[in-house]
Scaffold this motif. Sequence first.
Motif, PDB file in Angstrom:
ATOM      1  N   ASP A 252      11.099  14.762  32.837  1.00  0.00           N
ATOM      2  CA  ASP A 252      10.401  15.184  31.620  1.00  0.00           C
ATOM      3  C   ASP A 252      10.668  16.653  31.281  1.00  0.00           C
ATOM      4  OD1 ASP A 252       9.044  16.287  33.739  1.00  0.00           O
ATOM      5  OD2 ASP A 252       7.040  15.771  33.023  1.00  0.00           O
ATOM      6  N   GLY A 253      11.628  17.248  31.960  1.00  0.00           N
ATOM      7  CA  GLY A 253      11.938  18.645  31.694  1.00  0.00           C
ATOM      8  C   GLY A 253      13.089  18.774  30.706  1.00  0.00           C
ATOM      9  N   GLN A 254      12.893  19.503  29.600  1.00  0.00           N
ATOM     10  CA  GLN A 254      13.930  19.576  28.555  1.00  0.00           C
ATOM     11  C   GLN A 254      15.208  20.241  29.052  1.00  0.00           C
ATOM     12  OE1 GLN A 254      13.336  22.298  25.253  1.00  0.00           O
ATOM     13  NE2 GLN A 254      11.680  23.383  26.320  1.00  0.00           N
ATOM     14  N   TYR A 255      15.094  21.107  30.062  1.00  0.00           N
ATOM     15  CA  TYR A 255      16.282  21.785  30.564  1.00  0.00           C
ATOM     16  C   TYR A 255      16.963  21.014  31.698  1.00  0.00           C
ATOM     17  CZ  TYR A 255      14.647  25.630  27.726  1.00  0.00           C
ATOM     18  OH  TYR A 255      14.232  26.396  26.656  1.00  0.00           O
ATOM     19  N   SER A 256      16.445  19.818  31.985  1.00  0.00           N
ATOM     20  CA  SER A 256      17.085  18.937  32.968  1.00  0.00           C
ATOM     21  C   SER A 256      17.646  17.679  32.335  1.00  0.00           C
ATOM     22  CB  SER A 256      16.078  18.548  34.063  1.00  0.00           C
ATOM     23  OG  SER A 256      15.694  19.680  34.823  1.00  0.00           O
ATOM     24  N   VAL A 257      17.370  17.470  31.054  1.00  0.00           N
ATOM     25  CA  VAL A 257      17.862  16.272  30.375  1.00  0.00           C
ATOM     26  C   VAL A 257      19.386  16.204  30.464  1.00  0.00           C
ATOM     27  CG1 VAL A 257      18.074  15.069  28.171  1.00  0.00           C
ATOM     28  CG2 VAL A 257      15.902  16.126  28.810  1.00  0.00           C
ATOM     29  N   GLY A 258      20.042  17.310  30.180  1.00  0.00           N
ATOM     30  CA  GLY A 258      21.505  17.329  30.186  1.00  0.00           C
ATOM     31  C   GLY A 258      22.094  17.073  31.558  1.00  0.00           C
ATOM     32  N   THR A 259      21.556  17.722  32.589  1.00  0.00           N
ATOM     33  CA  THR A 259      22.094  17.543  33.940  1.00  0.00           C
ATOM     34  C   THR A 259      21.815  16.132  34.458  1.00  0.00           C
ATOM     35  OG1 THR A 259      20.068  18.614  34.757  1.00  0.00           O
ATOM     36  CG2 THR A 259      22.055  19.958  34.647  1.00  0.00           C
ATOM     37  N   ASN A 260      20.631  15.595  34.182  1.00  0.00           N
ATOM     38  CA  ASN A 260      20.321  14.238  34.632  1.00  0.00           C
ATOM     39  C   ASN A 260      21.228  13.210  33.953  1.00  0.00           C
ATOM     40  OD1 ASN A 260      18.291  15.169  36.311  1.00  0.00           O
ATOM     41  ND2 ASN A 260      16.631  14.767  34.849  1.00  0.00           N
ATOM     42  N   GLU A 261      21.541  13.436  32.678  1.00  0.00           N
ATOM     43  CA  GLU A 261      22.438  12.509  31.982  1.00  0.00           C
ATOM     44  C   GLU A 261      23.872  12.648  32.482  1.00  0.00           C
ATOM     45  OE1 GLU A 261      21.960  12.933  27.768  1.00  0.00           O
ATOM     46  OE2 GLU A 261      20.039  11.873  27.751  1.00  0.00           O
ATOM     47  N   LEU A 262      24.255  13.855  32.874  1.00  0.00           N
ATOM     48  CA  LEU A 262      25.570  14.044  33.489  1.00  0.00           C
ATOM     49  C   LEU A 262      25.689  13.218  34.761  1.00  0.00           C
ATOM     50  CD1 LEU A 262      26.468  17.855  33.271  1.00  0.00           C
ATOM     51  CD2 LEU A 262      27.763  15.950  32.319  1.00  0.00           C
ATOM     52  N   ILE A 263      24.634  13.241  35.550  1.00  0.00           N
ATOM     53  CA  ILE A 263      24.635  12.481  36.804  1.00  0.00           C
ATOM     54  C   ILE A 263      24.736  10.983  36.518  1.00  0.00           C
ATOM     55  CG2 ILE A 263      23.217  11.854  38.800  1.00  0.00           C
ATOM     56  CD1 ILE A 263      22.164  14.787  38.708  1.00  0.00           C
ATOM     57  N   LEU A 264      24.008  10.510  35.506  1.00  0.00           N
ATOM     58  CA  LEU A 264      24.099   9.104  35.125  1.00  0.00           C
ATOM     59  C   LEU A 264      25.521   8.741  34.684  1.00  0.00           C
ATOM     60  CD1 LEU A 264      20.819   8.385  33.115  1.00  0.00           C
ATOM     61  CD2 LEU A 264      21.516   7.375  35.295  1.00  0.00           C
ATOM     62  N   ALA A 265      26.205   9.724  34.083  1.00  0.00           N
ATOM     63  CA  ALA A 265      27.563   9.486  33.591  1.00  0.00           C
ATOM     64  C   ALA A 265      28.616   9.606  34.685  1.00  0.00           C
ATOM     65  CB  ALA A 265      27.881  10.463  32.466  1.00  0.00           C
ATOM     66  N   GLY A 266      28.201   9.993  35.896  1.00  0.00           N
ATOM     67  CA  GLY A 266      29.153  10.033  37.002  1.00  0.00           C
ATOM     68  C   GLY A 266      29.320  11.363  37.699  1.00  0.00           C
ATOM     69  N   ALA A 267      28.650  12.419  37.207  1.00  0.00           N
ATOM     70  CA  ALA A 267      28.724  13.707  37.892  1.00  0.00           C
ATOM     71  C   ALA A 267      28.035  13.603  39.251  1.00  0.00           C
ATOM     72  CB  ALA A 267      28.062  14.795  37.052  1.00  0.00           C
ATOM     73  N   THR A 268      28.460  14.421  40.196  1.00  0.00           N
ATOM     74  CA  THR A 268      27.884  14.403  41.540  1.00  0.00           C
ATOM     75  C   THR A 268      26.567  15.154  41.561  1.00  0.00           C
ATOM     76  OG1 THR A 268      30.093  14.389  42.519  1.00  0.00           O
ATOM     77  CG2 THR A 268      28.258  15.050  43.949  1.00  0.00           C
ATOM     78  N   PRO A 269      25.468  14.496  41.969  1.00  0.00           N
ATOM     79  CA  PRO A 269      24.204  15.228  42.103  1.00  0.00           C
ATOM     80  C   PRO A 269      24.260  16.164  43.310  1.00  0.00           C
ATOM     81  CG  PRO A 269      23.937  12.969  42.867  1.00  0.00           C
ATOM     82  CD  PRO A 269      25.323  13.070  42.306  1.00  0.00           C
ATOM     83  N   VAL A 270      23.823  17.391  43.152  1.00  0.00           N
ATOM     84  CA  VAL A 270      23.898  18.387  44.222  1.00  0.00           C
ATOM     85  C   VAL A 270      22.498  18.683  44.737  1.00  0.00           C
ATOM     86  CG1 VAL A 270      24.712  20.671  44.869  1.00  0.00           C
ATOM     87  CG2 VAL A 270      25.888  19.423  43.078  1.00  0.00           C
ATOM     88  N   LEU A 271      22.334  18.512  46.042  1.00  0.00           N
ATOM     89  CA  LEU A 271      21.047  18.777  46.671  1.00  0.00           C
ATOM     90  C   LEU A 271      21.087  19.961  47.613  1.00  0.00           C
ATOM     91  CD1 LEU A 271      19.961  15.096  47.459  1.00  0.00           C
ATOM     92  CD2 LEU A 271      19.544  16.446  45.393  1.00  0.00           C
TER      93      LEU A 271
END
Length: 284
Positions: A252-271
């Motif tokens: 629900d964070g507006q500044y995470s929408v882009g990164t979360n959608e990148l991950i859905l599109a195949g970007a590697t999530p970094v922890l």
Amino acid sequence: MAQRDFLLWLLMIPGLSIKGRYRIWIYLKENKLSKLSWQQILTISKMRQSQRNEATYWFKETNWQVEWHKLQYQTYIAICDAAYPITLSECIDAPICLFYKGDLSLLVQPLVAIVGSRQATTYGISVLKSWIPGLIAAGLTTVSGLAAGIDELTHQANGQTIAIIGTGFDYAYPKHCEDLQNMISQLGLLLSEYLPWQGPKRHHFPERNRIISGLCQVCLVIEAKKRSGSLITAMLALEQNRTVMALPGRIDGQYSVGTNELILAGATPVLSVDQIVLEFANFY
């Protein structure tokens, strides 16, 4: 005129686009331009007739030699130089010349692009601050665009950094980054494809994003809105066959929408920072 000087001179021609300069360079690699007329050179660039008329007027009727004389005192690398980064030269519409200040040897280091929101959140700032020391300790050089927010924080960290700016060297944008820009030019590396006297234009910033991604092996996105310059950089990185990594955030964070959608599109999530460092084991 030497080949690299000719490429530098092309930057001065009004109406000649980045794509047009690159087309001339590709022709230059395979043919000789010396036998071509001025109009034929402009035709190669695929300029519209109105733009060719403007360029012809500039060439024949203006005192462009004054600016050309000033330009020759600038330090720059051309796409025909051995020092020009191979990874960038292989990109579509690579800049034919890059002005620089600082340590050019940083271009041969392992490079990680770090981009993110200008309105960085406490979460993004905290994560980046905790990861930067690990990146530096691993010998990585950071690359970003010297914008406010995540870019600025990336460059402020103690370590090797490269800034790609969207203006000529006579300007600092945003203005509050002027001291940081000067520091990078002395301790890191400052790069620009724009003439020194060119100020900020809206289209400059998406244009410079292709250089940020093109220089690097890995592009890390810290935070991004649904539509943002950071996502443009990430998309360019994917087109350039770079590894794109993104910091997951609240749904629900507006500044995470882009990164979360990148991950859905195949970007590697970094922890963790270790994930980023280990990614470079595939390259070195």
